[in-house]
Design an enzyme around this catalytic site. Structure first.
Site, mmCIF file in Angstrom:
data_model
loop_
_atom_site.group_PDB
_atom_site.id
_atom_site.type_symbol
_atom_site.label_atom_id
_atom_site.label_comp_id
_atom_site.label_asym_id
_atom_site.label_seq_id
_atom_site.Cartn_x
_atom_site.Cartn_y
_atom_site.Cartn_z
ATOM 1 N N SER A 197 -3.033 8.308 13.653
ATOM 2 C CA SER A 197 -2.677 8.625 15.039
ATOM 3 C C SER A 197 -3.925 8.856 15.890
ATOM 4 C CB SER A 197 -1.800 9.879 15.079
ATOM 5 O OG SER A 197 -2.559 11.017 14.696
ATOM 6 N N GLN A 215 0.837 -1.209 0.000
ATOM 7 C CA GLN A 215 0.000 0.000 0.000
ATOM 8 C C GLN A 215 0.862 1.245 0.000
ATOM 9 O OE1 GLN A 215 -3.567 0.320 2.637
ATOM 10 N NE2 GLN A 215 -2.391 1.892 3.685
ATOM 11 N N GLU A 245 -9.865 -1.557 6.826
ATOM 12 C CA GLU A 245 -8.765 -1.982 7.692
ATOM 13 C C GLU A 245 -9.231 -2.344 9.092
ATOM 14 O OE1 GLU A 245 -4.611 -0.181 6.463
ATOM 15 O OE2 GLU A 245 -5.968 1.404 7.119
ATOM 16 N N TYR A 282 0.525 4.744 0.528
ATOM 17 C CA TYR A 282 -0.234 5.896 1.028
ATOM 18 C C TYR A 282 0.680 6.920 1.697
ATOM 19 C CZ TYR A 282 -5.080 4.238 0.368
ATOM 20 O OH TYR A 282 -6.290 3.864 -0.154
ATOM 21 N N GLU A 307 -4.637 11.412 17.593
ATOM 22 C CA GLU A 307 -5.148 12.756 17.339
ATOM 23 C C GLU A 307 -6.109 12.768 16.156
ATOM 24 O OE1 GLU A 307 -3.499 17.238 16.210
ATOM 25 O OE2 GLU A 307 -2.159 15.518 16.158
#
Length: 380
Positions: free
Chosen positions: A360, A115, A232, A117, A362
């Protein structure tokens, strides 16, 4: 949600257990992927997957297979990204030609994917990707850098989020491209050595690499990429939790052996009980999320927050109960491995990244705040 297993699921569990018990997957890799494909165990649950080599089974049976695979301690899957991320994305957004070309090879375990990304300046903030793809006739030339690319050193293909719209910003002008990795001189894969001493992740440099397939149409990459990210947090989270339970059992064993520093300490006992209870809550939440049919915008983010923090706390407790011995090493020196770690040491070091990779904490809290609670967007 009533997520009960039926009699038919018990029979399927027996079939899966017998098949796995009769085989030794060794270290995994391509040979194991081909064996799984030959047994019909790749592509379980693919929507309309039967037309492309998959095997559509109920959600409960997908969970059964995932649980039995984990309990058998079968090898880590080299084909996970192709089977569980790329394939459902192609089924949802790809052309018929793309489905016919790529899905049967994944189902047979013959082609491996990675992947593309994250970038050095675009990790959790995926809309900031700078890798560019310029049209060259009927193909694209891809130039840029991706990072933290799992399994890139073994992959045959990479799906890459790249900017095809010159001068565009944020999520506009992005496309989802399928890039063959066998392009010497145009693609350079460099493994990243981690604190654990292993190198599952890689930097990937593209220098005019050729891509002929764009999924979902040029400029629609953000929609395709977001659809893929939702995948995912599916059945694979239940497999992950079985591994977590095994690690927790080992920490409990060590705590009991350590006496007063371990299970004899009431604070440690309390933390162990809390970790046990939270693990059961995570399983219940994962099963609930599986039943939402993708209609819960905050479900994947809640799941990530739960398991990321939980695993990190488990790693910290594993070190605490062992005291100074947790910092001692190496125990198996050789020139090929500058140092070696026991499983709990490796788990502690790797778990430091759990609240960062895959989005994350956050970012997950922002998603919940904006998409679920309707709070104002964070200023940029």
């Amino acid at each position: 949600m009533d997520f009960g297993f039926g009699v038919g699921d018990d029979g399927f569990r027996g079939e899966a257990r017998a098949w796995l018990g009769a085989r030794d997957g060794g270290d995994g890799g391509r040979a194991w992927e081909r064996e799984l494909g030959g047994g019909g165990w790749i592509g379980l649950g693919w929507q309309d997957g039967g037309a492309y080599g998959g095997r559509r089974v109920s959600l409960t049976r997908q969970v059964v297979w995932a649980e039995e695979y984990a309990r058998a301690r079968a090898p880590g899957r080299a084909g996970h990204i192709g089977e569980n991320l790329l394939a459902p994305t192609l089924i949802a957004h790809g052309s018929e030609e793309q489905k016919q070309r790529f899905l049967p090879a994944v189902a047979r375990g013959e082609e491996l994917w990675c992947q593309g990304y994250s970038e050095p300046g675009a990790g959790s903030d995926l809309a900031s990707v700078r890798t560019a793809a310029v049209r060259d006739g009927r193909a694209y030339r891809v130039t840029g850098q991706k990072i933290w690319t799992s399994l890139a050193q073994d992959a045959d293909w990479c799906f890459v989020l790249a900017r095809t719209g010159a001068g565009t910003v944020r999520h506009h002008g992005l496309s989802f491209l399928l890039v063959p990795m066998d392009q010497p001189g145009r693609i350079d894969v460099r493994p990243i050595r981690q604190m654990t001493g292993t190198s599952e992740f890689n930097e990937v440099f593209f220098d005019g690499a050729v891509a002929r397939d764009v999924v979902g149409g040029e400029g629609h990459g953000w929609r395709v990429a977001m659809g893929l990210l939702a995948l995912e947090r599916g059945v694979s989270t239940l497999v992950q939790q079985i591994g977590f339970a095994r690690e927790l059992e080992e920490v409990v064993r060590v705590a009991l052996a350590e006496g007063e520093r371990g299970a004899g300490d009431p604070v440690v006992r309390g933390r162990l009980v809390r970790l046990w209870a939270e693990l059961h809550v995570m399983r219940a939440n994962a099963l609930r999320t599986l039943g939402t049919s993708g209609d819960d915008p905050g479900g994947p983010s809640v799941a990530k927050l739960l398991w990321g923090g939980w695993h990190r706390r488990l790693g910290e407790l594993a070190v605490q109960v062992r005291g100074a011995a947790a910092a001692v090493g190496p125990y198996d020196w050789d020139e090929e491995r500058p140092y070696a770690l026991d499983p709990l040491q490796r788990m502690f070091l790797f778990s430091r990244a759990d609240t960062i990779y895959g989005g994350s904490d956050e970012i997950q809290r922002n998603i919940i705040a904006e998409r679920v609670l309707g709070l104002p967007r964070e200023p940029r």
